[in-house]
Design a protein around this motif. Sequence first.
Motif, short mmCIF file in Angstrom:
data_model
loop_
_atom_site.label_atom_id
_atom_site.label_comp_id
_atom_site.label_asym_id
_atom_site.label_seq_id
_atom_site.Cartn_x
_atom_site.Cartn_y
_atom_site.Cartn_z
N TRP A 1 -19.72 43.97 -31.75
CA TRP A 1 -19.72 43.74 -33.20
C TRP A 1 -20.35 44.91 -33.95
CZ3 TRP A 1 -24.05 43.58 -36.29
CH2 TRP A 1 -23.85 43.22 -37.62
N CYS B 1 -16.03 29.98 -37.00
CA CYS B 1 -16.19 30.37 -35.59
C CYS B 1 -15.34 31.60 -35.26
CB CYS B 1 -15.81 29.21 -34.67
SG CYS B 1 -16.86 27.76 -34.82
N CYS C 1 -22.81 31.02 -25.30
CA CYS C 1 -23.89 31.32 -24.34
C CYS C 1 -24.22 30.09 -23.51
CB CYS C 1 -25.13 31.82 -25.09
SG CYS C 1 -24.95 33.47 -25.81
N ALA D 1 -24.86 37.98 -24.53
CA ALA D 1 -24.98 38.06 -25.99
C ALA D 1 -25.16 39.51 -26.44
CB ALA D 1 -26.14 37.20 -26.47
N ALA E 1 -21.87 35.49 -36.15
CA ALA E 1 -21.90 34.85 -34.83
C ALA E 1 -22.18 33.36 -34.89
CB ALA E 1 -22.96 35.53 -33.95
N GLU E 2 -22.91 32.89 -35.88
CA GLU E 2 -23.29 31.48 -35.92
C GLU E 2 -22.63 30.73 -37.06
OE1 GLU E 2 -24.84 30.12 -33.55
OE2 GLU E 2 -25.39 31.95 -32.48
N THR F 1 -19.52 28.72 -31.65
CA THR F 1 -20.39 29.75 -32.17
C THR F 1 -20.90 30.57 -30.98
OG1 THR F 1 -22.34 28.35 -32.00
CG2 THR F 1 -21.08 28.24 -34.07
N LEU F 2 -21.66 31.61 -31.25
CA LEU F 2 -22.20 32.42 -30.15
C LEU F 2 -23.15 31.59 -29.29
CD1 LEU F 2 -22.44 35.15 -28.73
CD2 LEU F 2 -24.35 35.68 -30.25
N THR F 3 -23.95 30.74 -29.91
CA THR F 3 -24.84 29.89 -29.13
C THR F 3 -24.05 28.98 -28.20
OG1 THR F 3 -26.58 29.90 -30.82
CG2 THR F 3 -26.58 28.06 -29.27
N VAL G 1 -21.78 41.14 -26.61
CA VAL G 1 -21.07 40.72 -27.82
C VAL G 1 -21.63 41.44 -29.03
CG1 VAL G 1 -20.49 38.75 -29.29
CG2 VAL G 1 -20.54 38.47 -26.81
N VAL H 1 -16.30 34.40 -34.17
CA VAL H 1 -16.74 35.11 -32.98
C VAL H 1 -15.94 34.67 -31.75
CG1 VAL H 1 -18.54 33.43 -32.39
CG2 VAL H 1 -18.80 35.82 -31.69
N ASP H 2 -15.40 33.47 -31.79
CA ASP H 2 -14.62 32.92 -30.68
C ASP H 2 -13.13 33.10 -30.98
OD1 ASP H 2 -13.71 31.55 -28.49
OD2 ASP H 2 -14.16 29.57 -29.28
#
Length: 532
Positions: free
Chosen positions: A417, A123, A137, A410, A117-118, A132-134, A413, A125-126
């Motif tokens: 995962w 990237c 969010c 989050a 995620a990070e 990134t996930l942060t 998500v 997750v996107d």
Amino acid sequence: MKMPDISFLDSSGRPIQKAESYTGTGTGFGGQLQRWNPRAKTADAALLPDLKRGNARAEDLVRNHALAKNGVQLHVDNIVGHMFRLSYKPKWRALGMSEEDARAFAKEVEDAFTEYAEDPINCYVDAERKRTLTMMCREITANHTSAGEGMASAEWITGRPGALFNTAIKLVNHHRVCNPNHAPDSNSLRAGVKVDRFGAAVGYWVRNHDITGYGLSDGMGNAWTFVPRETRWGRQQFLHVFEPRGDGQTRGENQFLSVMEQLPQLSKLQQTKLQNAIVNAMYAAVIESELGSEAAMEIIGGDLSTDKLTQYMSTLADYHEGADIRLNGVKIPHLMPGENLNLLTSGNADNGFSELESSITRWIAAGTNTSKESLTKDYRELSYSTARASMMESWRYFMGRRKIIPSRFASMVFALWLEEAIDSGRIRLPRSATRGFYEAKASWCNCEWIGSGRIAIDGLKEVKESILLIESGLSTYEKELAKMGEDYQEVFAQQVREMEERKKAGLPPPSWVKALALAPDQEEPEAVGGVS
């Protein structure tokens, strides 16, 4: 035919007044409330007819108004922060396994998910491979502030080089979710959301993109795709987070609706005041002459011909240029006999501008659930006590929003995962567990999220408070470090490594007790005028 008004009379022949249980339901003192008769509506009936216009206005304010932009940024920075950390907590009792197995499993899952995620380079997750996930969010929180909701779709993308997982999240612009072909709302279709008879979302109609004509169009095409909320086995396909305020509410309401009228008027007020200040800084110089009309006619030759008038004005100009009298570099004009020099300036009155501006900004701060000082970046009138009270009030609000909006998103998500990770065999459930993933999905996906830390106005007092809470058994290291935006397990592990390194280097171990003893108690400042 109009029916006559019917009134009831008492024994004396006077009209009987209607008994009112609450003064707010009456006409008010002097009848001020007589014409205030709003209709009783459901949440959707009040919101959906003007949803598009309200959101478009809010977005325009965020783009062009400093206070609106800062209001959104305050939500993002205080709710999410620079890092949104996973604190995985499977409900081991409900899953039938030991606490030791649960902690070991949680550590394995946290490391694997954070790597996915990070990842700041790939990237994965996107779906767009930009966030990134942060970052996602943060964007969801910003969208929720300006539009009242955040939306995304779950994608399954194969063939990406180096990607261990196919799950990806595509953020969806809330404007794209609307009824196909702009059809009117109905009992089963509301603002692009298909609902069942209980009002639960079944699926979403998403309008496609149209990249042609940017600058002239809205970027949306004329075709719609239906995205179900979830698959038949329960895997989520569309992620929609908002905080409903009423029965049957389908879409969220943005944060700026209650201050939509004041924000643009404040900018106009400031621009008008700025123009006034510019005019006040200017002056005009006028030379008045006592020369009468007849004398002027004689000088210019008895008529108003252009040549005579030009000759007269040239004579005056030559005289003024020749009379070059200066004092410390400032020219003092020597006028012709009978001439006077007048300086004309405009009046400069505040007219209560400062108080009016402060009143409007307080209204805006209340509507956006932020403090006036943080919204305007003006902390001149705060003492320690008022600053801490303001901070704690905002902190309580931000923590509620964190739990409802970015943490929920989050967690969705994470559930997507974890399902793929278990199904692919990259994550194996503990053998001691008595229930599988689909049997107890909520227990397996239970987690907390650590966002930005609480602002410390006086660092020493904040640390002492945390120590006392821990020592008295009223709090834990996990909770106190979470207030600072830290994960206690990471801090403890780092402390162990540092202690070993200090021991090898021949350095004495740190003593927090001595450090606290060396820090004297500070009295709270009484003077107002700055944060201590």
